[in-house]
Design a protein around this motif. Structure first.
Motif, PDB file in Angstrom:
ATOM      1  N   VAL A 172       0.854  -1.190   0.000  1.00 57.10           N
ATOM      2  CA  VAL A 172       0.000   0.000   0.000  1.00 57.10           C
ATOM      3  C   VAL A 172       0.888   1.237   0.000  1.00 57.10           C
ATOM      4  O   VAL A 172       1.800   1.358   0.818  1.00 57.10           O
ATOM      5  CB  VAL A 172      -0.933   0.028   1.224  1.00 57.10           C
ATOM      6  N   CYS A 173       0.614   2.148  -0.928  1.00 55.97           N
ATOM      7  CA  CYS A 173       1.372   3.397  -0.989  1.00 55.97           C
ATOM      8  C   CYS A 173       0.405   4.570  -1.104  1.00 55.97           C
ATOM      9  O   CYS A 173      -0.782   4.394  -1.392  1.00 55.97           O
ATOM     10  CB  CYS A 173       2.356   3.392  -2.156  1.00 55.97           C
ATOM     11  N   ARG A 174       0.917   5.758  -0.873  1.00 54.19           N
ATOM     12  CA  ARG A 174       0.072   6.961  -0.876  1.00 54.19           C
ATOM     13  C   ARG A 174       0.863   8.144  -1.423  1.00 54.19           C
ATOM     14  O   ARG A 174       2.057   8.017  -1.754  1.00 54.19           O
ATOM     15  CB  ARG A 174      -0.407   7.278   0.534  1.00 54.19           C
ATOM     16  N   VAL A 175       0.206   9.293  -1.483  1.00 49.54           N
ATOM     17  CA  VAL A 175       0.871  10.543  -1.838  1.00 49.54           C
ATOM     18  C   VAL A 175       0.911  11.383  -0.563  1.00 49.54           C
ATOM     19  O   VAL A 175      -0.057  12.072  -0.237  1.00 49.54           O
ATOM     20  CB  VAL A 175       0.122  11.281  -2.968  1.00 49.54           C
ATOM     21  N   PRO A 176       2.002  11.307   0.195  1.00 53.51           N
ATOM     22  CA  PRO A 176       2.028  11.953   1.516  1.00 53.51           C
ATOM     23  C   PRO A 176       1.993  13.471   1.458  1.00 53.51           C
ATOM     24  O   PRO A 176       1.554  14.125   2.404  1.00 53.51           O
ATOM     25  CB  PRO A 176       3.343  11.457   2.132  1.00 53.51           C
ATOM     26  N   SER A 177       2.460  14.043   0.348  1.00 50.90           N
ATOM     27  CA  SER A 177       2.478  15.501   0.242  1.00 50.90           C
ATOM     28  C   SER A 177       2.225  15.914  -1.197  1.00 50.90           C
ATOM     29  O   SER A 177       2.947  15.512  -2.096  1.00 50.90           O
ATOM     30  CB  SER A 177       3.831  16.053   0.707  1.00 50.90           C
ATOM     31  N   THR A 217       1.791  12.311 -10.820  1.00 50.89           N
ATOM     32  CA  THR A 217       3.181  11.899 -11.017  1.00 50.89           C
ATOM     33  C   THR A 217       3.695  11.064  -9.848  1.00 50.89           C
ATOM     34  O   THR A 217       4.395  10.064 -10.060  1.00 50.89           O
ATOM     35  CB  THR A 217       4.086  13.131 -11.221  1.00 50.89           C
ATOM     36  N   THR A 218       3.346  11.443  -8.625  1.00 49.87           N
ATOM     37  CA  THR A 218       3.807  10.677  -7.465  1.00 49.87           C
ATOM     38  C   THR A 218       3.182   9.291  -7.432  1.00 49.87           C
ATOM     39  O   THR A 218       3.855   8.302  -7.109  1.00 49.87           O
ATOM     40  CB  THR A 218       3.491  11.423  -6.151  1.00 49.87           C
ATOM     41  N   THR A 219       1.905   9.192  -7.782  1.00 46.12           N
ATOM     42  CA  THR A 219       1.244   7.882  -7.816  1.00 46.12           C
ATOM     43  C   THR A 219       1.924   6.967  -8.823  1.00 46.12           C
ATOM     44  O   THR A 219       2.214   5.799  -8.521  1.00 46.12           O
ATOM     45  CB  THR A 219      -0.246   8.037  -8.161  1.00 46.12           C
ATOM     46  N   PHE A 220       2.192   7.480 -10.005  1.00 49.57           N
ATOM     47  CA  PHE A 220       2.874   6.677 -11.024  1.00 49.57           C
ATOM     48  C   PHE A 220       4.275   6.273 -10.572  1.00 49.57           C
ATOM     49  O   PHE A 220       4.704   5.132 -10.768  1.00 49.57           O
ATOM     50  CB  PHE A 220       2.960   7.442 -12.344  1.00 49.57           C
ATOM     51  N   GLU A 221       5.007   7.200  -9.962  1.00 45.37           N
ATOM     52  CA  GLU A 221       6.354   6.891  -9.480  1.00 45.37           C
ATOM     53  C   GLU A 221       6.319   5.824  -8.393  1.00 45.37           C
ATOM     54  O   GLU A 221       7.153   4.904  -8.379  1.00 45.37           O
ATOM     55  CB  GLU A 221       7.021   8.159  -8.955  1.00 45.37           C
ATOM     56  N   ASN A 222       5.358   5.935  -7.465  1.00 40.07           N
ATOM     57  CA  ASN A 222       5.228   4.933  -6.406  1.00 40.07           C
ATOM     58  C   ASN A 222       4.992   3.545  -6.977  1.00 40.07           C
ATOM     59  O   ASN A 222       5.653   2.574  -6.594  1.00 40.07           O
ATOM     60  CB  ASN A 222       4.074   5.301  -5.474  1.00 40.07           C
ATOM     61  N   VAL A 223       4.040   3.447  -7.892  1.00 42.79           N
ATOM     62  CA  VAL A 223       3.696   2.157  -8.479  1.00 42.79           C
ATOM     63  C   VAL A 223       4.873   1.602  -9.275  1.00 42.79           C
ATOM     64  O   VAL A 223       5.215   0.414  -9.177  1.00 42.79           O
ATOM     65  CB  VAL A 223       2.447   2.295  -9.376  1.00 42.79           C
ATOM     66  N   ILE A 279       6.890  -1.927  -8.528  1.00 43.92           N
ATOM     67  CA  ILE A 279       6.956  -2.986  -9.537  1.00 43.92           C
ATOM     68  C   ILE A 279       8.398  -3.384  -9.825  1.00 43.92           C
ATOM     69  O   ILE A 279       8.732  -4.568  -9.903  1.00 43.92           O
ATOM     70  CB  ILE A 279       6.259  -2.529 -10.840  1.00 43.92           C
ATOM     71  N   THR A 280       9.272  -2.385  -9.966  1.00 50.22           N
ATOM     72  CA  THR A 280      10.646  -2.662 -10.393  1.00 50.22           C
ATOM     73  C   THR A 280      11.554  -3.122  -9.261  1.00 50.22           C
ATOM     74  O   THR A 280      12.444  -3.962  -9.466  1.00 50.22           O
ATOM     75  CB  THR A 280      11.267  -1.417 -11.055  1.00 50.22           C
ATOM     76  N   ARG A 281      11.356  -2.595  -8.044  1.00 51.97           N
ATOM     77  CA  ARG A 281      12.268  -2.973  -6.960  1.00 51.97           C
ATOM     78  C   ARG A 281      11.583  -3.168  -5.613  1.00 51.97           C
ATOM     79  O   ARG A 281      12.242  -3.259  -4.579  1.00 51.97           O
ATOM     80  CB  ARG A 281      13.393  -1.946  -6.837  1.00 51.97           C
ATOM     81  N   ASN A 282      10.250  -3.205  -5.629  1.00 48.30           N
ATOM     82  CA  ASN A 282       9.466  -3.497  -4.422  1.00 48.30           C
ATOM     83  C   ASN A 282       9.784  -2.545  -3.273  1.00 48.30           C
ATOM     84  O   ASN A 282       9.752  -2.917  -2.101  1.00 48.30           O
ATOM     85  CB  ASN A 282       9.673  -4.946  -3.974  1.00 48.30           C
ATOM     86  N   ASP A 283      10.096  -1.294  -3.615  1.00 48.18           N
ATOM     87  CA  ASP A 283      10.420  -0.310  -2.582  1.00 48.18           C
ATOM     88  C   ASP A 283      10.163   1.090  -3.129  1.00 48.18           C
ATOM     89  O   ASP A 283       9.982   1.272  -4.332  1.00 48.18           O
ATOM     90  CB  ASP A 283      11.886  -0.444  -2.165  1.00 48.18           C
ATOM     91  N   LYS A 317       9.953   7.042   2.167  1.00 43.36           N
ATOM     92  CA  LYS A 317       9.367   6.055   3.080  1.00 43.36           C
ATOM     93  C   LYS A 317       7.993   6.482   3.608  1.00 43.36           C
ATOM     94  O   LYS A 317       7.192   5.634   3.992  1.00 43.36           O
ATOM     95  CB  LYS A 317      10.321   5.808   4.255  1.00 43.36           C
ATOM     96  N   ALA A 318       7.715   7.789   3.630  1.00 47.75           N
ATOM     97  CA  ALA A 318       6.392   8.254   4.087  1.00 47.75           C
ATOM     98  C   ALA A 318       5.301   7.825   3.114  1.00 47.75           C
ATOM     99  O   ALA A 318       4.129   7.821   3.476  1.00 47.75           O
ATOM    100  CB  ALA A 318       6.402   9.766   4.239  1.00 47.75           C
ATOM    101  N   ALA A 319       5.687   7.478   1.901  1.00 51.91           N
ATOM    102  CA  ALA A 319       4.702   7.086   0.898  1.00 51.91           C
ATOM    103  C   ALA A 319       4.333   5.608   0.972  1.00 51.91           C
ATOM    104  O   ALA A 319       3.297   5.189   0.459  1.00 51.91           O
ATOM    105  CB  ALA A 319       5.214   7.402  -0.508  1.00 51.91           C
ATOM    106  N   LEU A 320       5.175   4.816   1.615  1.00 52.38           N
ATOM    107  CA  LEU A 320       4.946   3.370   1.709  1.00 52.38           C
ATOM    108  C   LEU A 320       4.355   3.055   3.068  1.00 52.38           C
ATOM    109  O   LEU A 320       4.936   3.389   4.107  1.00 52.38           O
ATOM    110  CB  LEU A 320       6.266   2.626   1.507  1.00 52.38           C
ATOM    111  N   LEU A 321       3.206   2.391   3.071  1.00 58.16           N
ATOM    112  CA  LEU A 321       2.455   2.214   4.320  1.00 58.16           C
ATOM    113  C   LEU A 321       2.595   0.830   4.938  1.00 58.16           C
ATOM    114  O   LEU A 321       2.181   0.624   6.069  1.00 58.16           O
ATOM    115  CB  LEU A 321       0.975   2.523   4.074  1.00 58.16           C
ATOM    116  N   ASN A 322       3.136  -0.125   4.208  1.00 60.21           N
ATOM    117  CA  ASN A 322       3.329  -1.462   4.808  1.00 60.21           C
ATOM    118  C   ASN A 322       4.460  -2.204   4.122  1.00 60.21           C
ATOM    119  O   ASN A 322       5.067  -1.708   3.188  1.00 60.21           O
ATOM    120  CB  ASN A 322       2.027  -2.263   4.742  1.00 60.21           C
TER     121      ASN A 322
END
Length: 334
Positions: free
Chosen positions: A96-101, A311-317, A321-325, A329-334
């Motif tokens: 689960v990821c988000r756009v923290p800012s 842009t942040t949502t696409f970057e997170n995803v 996908i590419t490196r599971n990270d 870190k504020a954008a990754l929730l678990n």
């Protein structure tokens, strides 16, 4: 192989911004106008990524269905995540990821716009003048300069709001579980919640919704506040106990209320209900008060914020996908 992202609770502007910035990522995009919940989860076909918004229901029941369908990533295109069961997601192996800012200034500026509108009654003046009524009766406001503003939550948005109100010459008190040294140096003083409730002329909420903050504005906290207090909420509707705030408005304890969020907003906001009979008596009651200003979760709605969200949502995803990270870190929730 092109990865597909299924978007829920989408409006025309969501589609426009995500399609615009997808050129750099090359995802296959699928848009659903409906909210994600247990009744709509079966719309997902052959996708490993879902993108959700503030009022989508991503509870344990929905997550179980998502896992069965092979979903690996839930991408929130917002900062808040109280609508997602993170424990269930982790148990199901879903990241689960988000756009923290995303342009915290957008929300902070909207909070100030609500303060100025409620105070100087520009919305009423606009309608009067259009009807050739140039009377000033009933439009009396007050100077913001010198007033005490209480800010509850000094994350990115609360911090941006603090800088704005300092510019108006206000005395600023703040409460947060951690202090921000930058705004302290600018003159913000951290105090207890009780001190803010008792001292502030204006209180603006900028904190997340969780078990500790749910209904923090209630009969008890309202009783500690000054008479004629101005309350602004651009954070989450559940921070305010709606029946209690209605009683405080009726008793003239609350002199001004500005809300961009509402506890039951998932049934109302982002929809055109102009031809419908709204069954929510609380929102109808709130809108009947002349000293209440309601906007429909509009605070984030700027070109800069929507660009950052996409842009942040696409970057997170892409990073998951590419490196599971994710770098942030504020954008990754678990």
């Amino acid at each position: 192989m092109t990865q597909k992202i299924s978007f829920f609770s989408t409006q025309s502007y969501d589609k426009s911004f995500f399609e615009k910035y997808n050129d750099n990522f090359g995802f296959e995009l699928e848009f659903f106008e409906v909210q994600l919940n247990f009744r709509t989860v079966d719309l997902i076909k052959n996708t490993a990524i879902v993108c959700v918004f503030v009022n989508d229901v991503v509870d344990a029941e929905v997550i179980e269905k998502l896992a069965e369908k092979g979903v690996k990533i839930i991408a929130l295109r917002c900062a808040g995540f109280n609508n997602v069961d993170l424990v269930a997601a982790k148990k199901s192996g879903i990241r689960v990821c988000r756009v923290p800012s995303y342009s915290p200034e957008a929300v902070a500026e909207h909070a100030m716009a609500m303060i100025l509108t409620l105070n100087r009654k520009t919305h009423k003046a606009y309608n009067r003048v259009r009807e050739q009524n140039f009377s000033l009766n009933g439009l009396l406001g007050f100077d913001l300069h010198g007033k005490t503003v209480g800010i509850i939550g000094t994350g990115n948005i609360g911090k941006a709001f603090a800088k704005i109100v300092l510019g108006f010459g206000c005395k600023v008190l703040a409460f947060d579980i951690s202090k921000d040294q930058e705004i302290e140096k600018l003159g913000v003083r951290y105090e207890t919640l009780e001190t803010i409730f008792k001292s502030a002329d204006i209180i603006s909420l900028h904190c997340p919704l969780n078990d500790k903050t749910k209904h923090m504005i209630n009969k008890s906290s309202l009783s500690q506040m000054k008479d004629n207090i101005m309350l602004i909420n651009t954070s989450r509707g559940g921070l305010i106990n709606t029946p209690d705030i209605i009683e405080a408005l009726k008793d003239a304890k609350v002199g001004y209320l500005g809300i961009d969020v509402y506890e039951q907003e998932e049934k109302l906001f982002f929809k055109d209900l102009s031809e419908d009979i709204i069954q929510d008596d609380d929102i109808q009651r709130l809108m009947s008060f002349p000293n209440v200003l309601v906007t429909a979760h509009q605070a984030f709605f700027t070109n800069e914020a929507l660009t950052q969200i996409a842009t942040t949502t696409f970057e997170n995803v892409s990073n998951l996908i590419t490196r599971n990270d994710i770098d942030n870190k504020a954008a990754l929730l678990n």
